[in-house]
Scaffold this active site. Structure first.
Site, PDB file in Angstrom:
ATOM      1  N   ARG A   9       1.484  -7.843  -9.055  1.00  0.00           N
ATOM      2  CA  ARG A   9       1.229  -8.130  -7.651  1.00  0.00           C
ATOM      3  C   ARG A   9       1.432  -6.855  -6.846  1.00  0.00           C
ATOM      4  O   ARG A   9       2.042  -5.896  -7.319  1.00  0.00           O
ATOM      5  CB  ARG A   9       2.163  -9.227  -7.127  1.00  0.00           C
ATOM      6  CG  ARG A   9       3.630  -8.844  -7.093  1.00  0.00           C
ATOM      7  CD  ARG A   9       4.481 -10.008  -6.614  1.00  0.00           C
ATOM      8  NE  ARG A   9       5.904  -9.702  -6.626  1.00  0.00           N
ATOM      9  CZ  ARG A   9       6.573  -9.131  -5.613  1.00  0.00           C
ATOM     10  NH1 ARG A   9       5.920  -8.793  -4.507  1.00  0.00           N
ATOM     11  NH2 ARG A   9       7.873  -8.913  -5.700  1.00  0.00           N
ATOM     12  N   GLU A 189       2.770  -0.221  -1.776  1.00  0.00           N
ATOM     13  CA  GLU A 189       1.414  -0.559  -2.207  1.00  0.00           C
ATOM     14  C   GLU A 189       0.911   0.449  -3.226  1.00  0.00           C
ATOM     15  O   GLU A 189       1.295   1.608  -3.237  1.00  0.00           O
ATOM     16  CB  GLU A 189       0.481  -0.603  -0.987  1.00  0.00           C
ATOM     17  CG  GLU A 189       0.822  -1.716   0.009  1.00  0.00           C
ATOM     18  CD  GLU A 189      -0.188  -1.789   1.136  1.00  0.00           C
ATOM     19  OE1 GLU A 189      -1.398  -1.930   0.835  1.00  0.00           O
ATOM     20  OE2 GLU A 189       0.218  -1.675   2.300  1.00  0.00           O
ATOM     21  N   ARG A 190       0.001  -0.030  -4.111  1.00  0.00           N
ATOM     22  CA  ARG A 190      -0.625   0.794  -5.157  1.00  0.00           C
ATOM     23  C   ARG A 190       0.414   1.433  -6.069  1.00  0.00           C
ATOM     24  O   ARG A 190       0.183   2.484  -6.633  1.00  0.00           O
ATOM     25  CB  ARG A 190      -1.543   1.863  -4.538  1.00  0.00           C
ATOM     26  CG  ARG A 190      -2.617   1.297  -3.610  1.00  0.00           C
ATOM     27  CD  ARG A 190      -3.537   2.362  -3.080  1.00  0.00           C
ATOM     28  NE  ARG A 190      -2.788   3.407  -2.381  1.00  0.00           N
ATOM     29  CZ  ARG A 190      -2.355   3.300  -1.125  1.00  0.00           C
ATOM     30  NH1 ARG A 190      -2.590   2.185  -0.433  1.00  0.00           N
ATOM     31  NH2 ARG A 190      -1.695   4.294  -0.566  1.00  0.00           N
ATOM     32  N   ARG A 191       1.558   0.789  -6.205  1.00  0.00           N
ATOM     33  CA  ARG A 191       2.658   1.251  -7.057  1.00  0.00           C
ATOM     34  C   ARG A 191       3.261   2.571  -6.580  1.00  0.00           C
ATOM     35  O   ARG A 191       3.958   3.249  -7.334  1.00  0.00           O
ATOM     36  CB  ARG A 191       2.198   1.388  -8.523  1.00  0.00           C
ATOM     37  CG  ARG A 191       1.859   0.058  -9.205  1.00  0.00           C
ATOM     38  CD  ARG A 191       3.080  -0.869  -9.205  1.00  0.00           C
ATOM     39  NE  ARG A 191       2.852  -2.105  -9.959  1.00  0.00           N
ATOM     40  CZ  ARG A 191       2.411  -3.238  -9.425  1.00  0.00           C
ATOM     41  NH1 ARG A 191       2.108  -3.291  -8.138  1.00  0.00           N
ATOM     42  NH2 ARG A 191       2.269  -4.318 -10.167  1.00  0.00           N
ATOM     43  N   LEU A 192       3.015   2.927  -5.332  1.00  0.00           N
ATOM     44  CA  LEU A 192       3.619   4.136  -4.763  1.00  0.00           C
ATOM     45  C   LEU A 192       4.932   3.728  -4.082  1.00  0.00           C
ATOM     46  O   LEU A 192       5.055   3.761  -2.853  1.00  0.00           O
ATOM     47  CB  LEU A 192       2.649   4.807  -3.784  1.00  0.00           C
ATOM     48  CG  LEU A 192       1.321   5.248  -4.404  1.00  0.00           C
ATOM     49  CD1 LEU A 192       0.418   5.885  -3.351  1.00  0.00           C
ATOM     50  CD2 LEU A 192       1.556   6.208  -5.562  1.00  0.00           C
TER      51      LEU A 192
END
Length: 212
Positions: A9, A189-192
């Site tokens: 997610r 977000e975006r695994r950042l």
């Protein structure tokens, strides 16, 4: 094989920036644990405590944080438990607070210091009576034949202490984890993800951003 690779997610609840960080990590920890309590998370004070045995085998378990301040993080336990035996041999440990619904976690490394008898007694006397009795009943981490043996011992001790105060068991105490590093993780977000680690130094704390 059970394939779980499609479970994922996005983390969207907000970021963490260097300008948001106080010089003292305990100020940020105070803010985050208060927000965890206000969010009515299940067991917001639950933390994973890691220890290592004499063979270098790590063990982890969940305990409840009972107090914290600039000196460290406090929890209570049976001093004959596996974790206590490990800490007697190697005081280095780590803690993890997993606040998943807030997309946050806090990781602590440090050393465990036994609490004073005064601190232990004060907390023990504040516990509900059934919890005090349970401390007498359980020889933590030891093997037992069946739950009925535990229930029977509890009832026996409850009758024994029915008309008076429950004394502090000599094998019951606690620890203060004196932090050497405290890392704050905020999902992004975006695994950042945002990760900042505070490292103790003689004059205070160094703060560094870590790659996600």
């Amino acid at each position: 094989m059970n394939d779980l690779t499609d479970i994922r997610r996005e983390y969207t609840q907000g970021g963490l920036r260097r300008n948001d960080l106080p010089e003292n990590p305990m100020d940020l920890f105070t803010q985050w644990i208060e927000q965890a309590k206000q969010a009515e998370l299940t067991d917001p004070t639950a933390m994973c405590v890691a220890t290592v045995d004499e063979h270098g085998q790590p063990f982890q378990r969940i305990v409840l944080l009972k107090k914290f301040d600039d000196d460290g993080f406090v929890f209570f336990t049976n001093l004959e438990s596996r974790k206590a035996i490990h800490l007697a041999q190697n005081a280095k440990t780590s803690l993890l607070f997993p606040w998943h619904p807030l997309e946050r976690q806090v990781a602590v490394t440090g050393e465990a210091e036994p609490l004073s008898m005064m601190e232990v007694t004060k907390y023990f006397m504040s516990r509900p009576k059934d919890s005090q009795i349970a401390a007498w009943v359980s020889k933590q981490s030891s093997k037992i034949s069946a739950r009925q043996a535990l229930e029977g011992k509890f009832n026996e001790m409850k009758n024994k202490f029915a008309k008076g105060e429950v004394p502090l068991p000599k094998f019951w105490g606690g620890y203060r984890i004196k932090p050497e590093s405290i890392e704050f993780w905020q999902g992004g977000e975006r695994r950042l993800h945002d990760r900042f680690v505070y490292q103790k130094n003689p004059s205070g704390w160094n703060i560094d951003r870590l790659a996600p």
